[in-house]
Design a protein around this motif. Structure first.
Motif, mmCIF file in Angstrom:
data_model
loop_
_atom_site.group_PDB
_atom_site.id
_atom_site.type_symbol
_atom_site.label_atom_id
_atom_site.label_comp_id
_atom_site.label_asym_id
_atom_site.label_seq_id
_atom_site.Cartn_x
_atom_site.Cartn_y
_atom_site.Cartn_z
ATOM 1 N N THR A 135 26.228 54.244 40.442
ATOM 2 C CA THR A 135 26.673 55.295 41.364
ATOM 3 C C THR A 135 28.016 54.937 42.003
ATOM 4 O O THR A 135 28.688 55.805 42.547
ATOM 5 C CB THR A 135 25.626 55.554 42.477
ATOM 6 O OG1 THR A 135 25.474 54.374 43.271
ATOM 7 C CG2 THR A 135 24.281 55.964 41.885
ATOM 8 N N LEU A 136 28.390 53.663 41.911
ATOM 9 C CA LEU A 136 29.657 53.216 42.502
ATOM 10 C C LEU A 136 30.698 52.840 41.445
ATOM 11 O O LEU A 136 31.897 52.939 41.696
ATOM 12 C CB LEU A 136 29.407 52.013 43.413
ATOM 13 C CG LEU A 136 28.500 52.250 44.618
ATOM 14 C CD1 LEU A 136 28.220 50.944 45.344
ATOM 15 C CD2 LEU A 136 29.122 53.267 45.556
ATOM 16 N N TYR A 137 30.231 52.355 40.302
ATOM 17 C CA TYR A 137 31.135 51.875 39.255
ATOM 18 C C TYR A 137 30.708 52.394 37.889
ATOM 19 O O TYR A 137 29.518 52.412 37.570
ATOM 20 C CB TYR A 137 31.144 50.343 39.211
ATOM 21 C CG TYR A 137 31.853 49.708 40.374
ATOM 22 C CD1 TYR A 137 33.232 49.539 40.347
ATOM 23 C CD2 TYR A 137 31.155 49.294 41.498
ATOM 24 C CE1 TYR A 137 33.893 48.960 41.415
ATOM 25 C CE2 TYR A 137 31.811 48.720 42.572
ATOM 26 C CZ TYR A 137 33.178 48.561 42.523
ATOM 27 O OH TYR A 137 33.833 47.992 43.584
ATOM 28 N N THR A 138 31.710 52.784 37.111
ATOM 29 C CA THR A 138 31.457 53.201 35.737
ATOM 30 C C THR A 138 32.131 52.188 34.813
ATOM 31 O O THR A 138 33.350 51.983 34.911
ATOM 32 C CB THR A 138 32.050 54.604 35.473
ATOM 33 O OG1 THR A 138 31.475 55.506 36.417
ATOM 34 C CG2 THR A 138 31.749 55.063 34.057
ATOM 35 N N PRO A 139 31.362 51.558 33.941
ATOM 36 C CA PRO A 139 31.985 50.565 33.054
ATOM 37 C C PRO A 139 32.918 51.232 32.046
ATOM 38 O O PRO A 139 32.661 52.350 31.588
ATOM 39 C CB PRO A 139 30.793 49.908 32.356
ATOM 40 C CG PRO A 139 29.674 50.876 32.460
ATOM 41 C CD PRO A 139 29.930 51.692 33.691
ATOM 42 N N THR A 140 34.017 50.554 31.754
ATOM 43 C CA THR A 140 34.918 51.042 30.716
ATOM 44 C C THR A 140 34.489 50.520 29.355
ATOM 45 O O THR A 140 34.907 51.045 28.329
ATOM 46 C CB THR A 140 36.374 50.605 31.001
ATOM 47 O OG1 THR A 140 36.400 49.191 31.207
ATOM 48 C CG2 THR A 140 36.917 51.303 32.233
ATOM 49 N N LYS A 141 33.618 49.513 29.360
ATOM 50 C CA LYS A 141 33.177 48.920 28.104
ATOM 51 C C LYS A 141 31.890 48.139 28.331
ATOM 52 O O LYS A 141 31.723 47.497 29.372
ATOM 53 C CB LYS A 141 34.271 47.977 27.607
ATOM 54 C CG LYS A 141 34.126 47.456 26.226
ATOM 55 C CD LYS A 141 35.334 46.556 25.946
ATOM 56 C CE LYS A 141 35.670 46.479 24.500
ATOM 57 N NZ LYS A 141 36.835 45.628 24.254
ATOM 58 N N LEU A 142 31.010 48.186 27.353
ATOM 59 C CA LEU A 142 29.809 47.350 27.334
ATOM 60 C C LEU A 142 29.894 46.488 26.087
ATOM 61 O O LEU A 142 30.066 47.001 24.977
ATOM 62 C CB LEU A 142 28.535 48.208 27.299
ATOM 63 C CG LEU A 142 27.232 47.463 27.017
ATOM 64 C CD1 LEU A 142 26.931 46.422 28.090
ATOM 65 C CD2 LEU A 142 26.074 48.445 26.891
ATOM 66 N N ILE A 143 29.803 45.185 26.281
ATOM 67 C CA ILE A 143 29.859 44.256 25.157
ATOM 68 C C ILE A 143 28.486 43.625 24.993
ATOM 69 O O ILE A 143 28.012 42.930 25.892
ATOM 70 C CB ILE A 143 30.919 43.157 25.387
ATOM 71 C CG1 ILE A 143 32.286 43.797 25.617
ATOM 72 C CG2 ILE A 143 30.947 42.180 24.217
ATOM 73 C CD1 ILE A 143 33.336 42.831 26.094
ATOM 74 N N GLU A 144 27.852 43.911 23.873
ATOM 75 C CA GLU A 144 26.531 43.329 23.601
ATOM 76 C C GLU A 144 26.710 41.872 23.183
ATOM 77 O O GLU A 144 27.527 41.565 22.323
ATOM 78 C CB GLU A 144 25.821 44.106 22.486
ATOM 79 C CG GLU A 144 25.481 45.532 22.855
ATOM 80 C CD GLU A 144 24.399 45.653 23.919
ATOM 81 O OE1 GLU A 144 23.665 44.671 24.162
ATOM 82 O OE2 GLU A 144 24.293 46.730 24.516
ATOM 83 N N ASP A 145 25.960 41.002 23.813
ATOM 84 C CA ASP A 145 26.001 39.570 23.488
ATOM 85 C C ASP A 145 24.591 39.008 23.621
ATOM 86 O O ASP A 145 24.343 38.114 24.429
ATOM 87 C CB ASP A 145 26.988 38.847 24.417
ATOM 88 C CG ASP A 145 27.125 37.355 24.082
ATOM 89 O OD1 ASP A 145 26.906 36.987 22.913
ATOM 90 O OD2 ASP A 145 27.424 36.572 24.994
ATOM 91 N N GLY A 146 23.656 39.571 22.867
ATOM 92 C CA GLY A 146 22.273 39.122 22.940
ATOM 93 C C GLY A 146 21.733 39.314 24.345
ATOM 94 O O GLY A 146 21.847 40.394 24.925
ATOM 95 N N PRO A 147 21.171 38.245 24.931
ATOM 96 C CA PRO A 147 20.612 38.370 26.283
ATOM 97 C C PRO A 147 21.678 38.336 27.382
ATOM 98 O O PRO A 147 21.354 38.374 28.558
ATOM 99 C CB PRO A 147 19.698 37.147 26.398
ATOM 100 C CG PRO A 147 20.310 36.143 25.480
ATOM 101 C CD PRO A 147 20.919 36.931 24.352
ATOM 102 N N ASN A 148 22.957 38.253 26.997
ATOM 103 C CA ASN A 148 24.050 38.136 27.974
ATOM 104 C C ASN A 148 25.076 39.258 27.810
ATOM 105 O O ASN A 148 26.253 38.980 27.572
ATOM 106 C CB ASN A 148 24.749 36.784 27.810
ATOM 107 C CG ASN A 148 23.818 35.626 27.997
ATOM 108 O OD1 ASN A 148 23.146 35.524 29.010
ATOM 109 N ND2 ASN A 148 23.749 34.756 27.003
#
Length: 197
Positions: A175-188
């Protein structure tokens, strides 16, 4: 007969001394265990549980792939063993780490010395809720799921909109921040929040 009584008395005293020494040894071992393990166990009893989970080498690599071109002072919230702060210093950042665990802070400082980056790095044993974030434009967050909403509000109040934020393992409040990118790195996974141009 007197020699035998004397021998028995010495034997009993010797046993008493060994028992006392053994008891002191056990008490010392317990005290040392609590002193060493306490900082790793105590986070479970805080309002926001933050266990120590070190960043993987791949996570550190991905963070700095995203931060190419950034050179503003960097702060790592939940810096753990200091690997992100030390890598940042190697790449030309002035970098600071905030960590509650005293042993991890001491380890981080030693590691910075061994990596010859102690001048551009600082590690502080602080409660991140009491740290002023306004001087920073590059923020790396290693937080727990239960704290991300409160941390998002803190960042929003203290940090200008031109900050570059990377949140590891859990996203900031959507509600406060919108990610510009999501990087999948397994559990991280990494959520990247780049400033608007």
């Amino acid at each position: 007969y007197n020699e035998y009584k004397s021998y028995l008395r010495m034997n009993v005293e010797s046993r008493k001394r060994r028992k006392v020494a053994f008891g002191l040894g056990i008490a010392g071992a317990i005290t040392a265990s609590v002193a060493l393990a306490g900082p790793f166990i105590m986070p479970a009893f805080r309002r926001h549980c933050l266990p120590y989970l070190p960043a993987t080498d791949n996570t550190v690599r991905l963070i700095f792939n995203e931060l190419k071109g950034c050179k503003s002072p960097l702060i790592d919230l939940g810096s753990g063993d200091g690997r992100v702060v030390i890598e940042a210093a190697k790449r030309g950042f002035i970098s600071h780490g905030i960590e509650l665990n005293v042993w991890l802070v001491l380890y981080s400082r030693l590691n910075a010395i061994l990596n010859r980056v102690s001048k551009p790095t600082s590690f502080y044993r602080r409660d991140l809720w009491k740290v002023n974030l306004s001087p920073y434009r590059t923020i790396v967050v290693f937080g727990g799921e239960t704290m991300m909403s409160d941390l998002s509000k803190k960042i929003k109040q203290e940090v200008p909109d031109d900050a570059f934020i990377i949140s590891c393992r859990f996203p900031l409040d959507e509600t406060l921040y919108t990610p510009t990118k999501l990087i999948e790195d397994g559990p991280n996974p990494l959520w990247v929040y780049k400033p608007k141009s």
